[in-house]
Design a protein around this motif. Structure first.
Motif, PDB file in Angstrom:
ATOM      1  N   ASP A 208      -0.028  46.374  66.372  1.00  0.00           N
ATOM      2  CA  ASP A 208       0.046  45.238  66.319  1.00  0.00           C
ATOM      3  C   ASP A 208      -1.644  45.375  66.693  1.00  0.00           C
ATOM      4  OD1 ASP A 208       0.572  42.432  65.869  1.00  0.00           O
ATOM      5  OD2 ASP A 208       1.671  42.468  67.765  1.00  0.00           O
ATOM      6  N   GLU A 209      -3.084  45.584  66.120  1.00  0.00           N
ATOM      7  CA  GLU A 209      -3.921  45.511  66.178  1.00  0.00           C
ATOM      8  C   GLU A 209      -4.818  44.326  65.418  1.00  0.00           C
ATOM      9  OE1 GLU A 209      -5.342  45.834  69.099  1.00  0.00           O
ATOM     10  OE2 GLU A 209      -3.393  47.463  69.992  1.00  0.00           O
ATOM     11  N   VAL A 210      -5.510  43.638  65.458  1.00  0.00           N
ATOM     12  CA  VAL A 210      -6.062  42.671  64.588  1.00  0.00           C
ATOM     13  C   VAL A 210      -6.935  43.428  63.520  1.00  0.00           C
ATOM     14  CG1 VAL A 210      -7.880  42.199  65.874  1.00  0.00           C
ATOM     15  CG2 VAL A 210      -7.359  40.596  64.268  1.00  0.00           C
ATOM     16  N   TYR A 211      -7.255  45.071  64.081  1.00  0.00           N
ATOM     17  CA  TYR A 211      -8.303  45.410  62.963  1.00  0.00           C
ATOM     18  C   TYR A 211      -7.438  46.307  61.960  1.00  0.00           C
ATOM     19  CZ  TYR A 211      -6.703  50.027  65.641  1.00  0.00           C
ATOM     20  OH  TYR A 211      -6.322  50.802  66.634  1.00  0.00           O
ATOM     21  N   VAL A 212      -5.852  45.869  62.047  1.00  0.00           N
ATOM     22  CA  VAL A 212      -4.977  46.899  61.321  1.00  0.00           C
ATOM     23  C   VAL A 212      -3.798  45.551  60.066  1.00  0.00           C
ATOM     24  CG1 VAL A 212      -3.421  48.287  61.431  1.00  0.00           C
ATOM     25  CG2 VAL A 212      -4.173  48.709  62.815  1.00  0.00           C
ATOM     26  N   CYS A 213      -4.208  44.264  61.106  1.00  0.00           N
ATOM     27  CA  CYS A 213      -3.303  43.041  60.156  1.00  0.00           C
ATOM     28  C   CYS A 213      -3.637  41.798  61.286  1.00  0.00           C
ATOM     29  CB  CYS A 213      -1.314  43.906  60.531  1.00  0.00           C
ATOM     30  SG  CYS A 213      -0.506  42.769  59.829  1.00  0.00           S
ATOM     31  N   ARG A 214      -3.469  41.092  59.741  1.00  0.00           N
ATOM     32  CA  ARG A 214      -3.886  39.730  60.729  1.00  0.00           C
ATOM     33  C   ARG A 214      -2.967  38.899  59.392  1.00  0.00           C
ATOM     34  NH1 ARG A 214     -10.705  40.326  60.950  1.00  0.00           N
ATOM     35  NH2 ARG A 214     -11.009  41.947  61.746  1.00  0.00           N
TER      36      ARG A 214
END
Length: 104
Positions: free
Chosen positions: A71-77
């Motif tokens: 759950d990281e911004v570089y993976v899913c936004r």
């Protein structure tokens, strides 16, 4: 298993049905879709110890389910959409995140 229980208790940024864009790599790395499930067991982990924060269904024409490993911004936004404006698609495409650099 304590580790699996702790992973499943972590608060997530999105809930089922939320619209997101996910980094799937390749020439066009960001694909839009919707959250289909949260806190799912990773089918690739034979021990059953890994919990995926999200399962996302990518929009057509791709239309497939993908696993979101973190759950990281570089993976899913969160998806940014400019609605029904005449130039809405152009603005939405313009606002897609740039290709994400992998963390060091």
């Amino acid at each position: 298993c304590i580790a699996r229980y702790e992973q499943a208790q972590q608060p997530l940024r999105f809930v089922r049905g939320d619209r997101v864009v996910c980094n799937i790599g390749g020439d066009c790395p960001w694909a839009s879709g919707s959250i289909q499930a949260t806190h799912e067991e990773d089918p690739a982990d034979p021990t059953g110890q890994t919990v995926l924060p999200y399962v996302v269904k990518i929009d057509p024409p791709e239309g497939r389910l993908i696993s979101v490993p973190t759950d990281e911004v570089y993976v899913c936004r969160a998806e940014v959409c400019f609605g029904q404006r005449e130039d809405g698609l152009e603005w939405t495409s313009y606002c897609l995140p740039p290709p994400a650099a992998k963390p060091a």
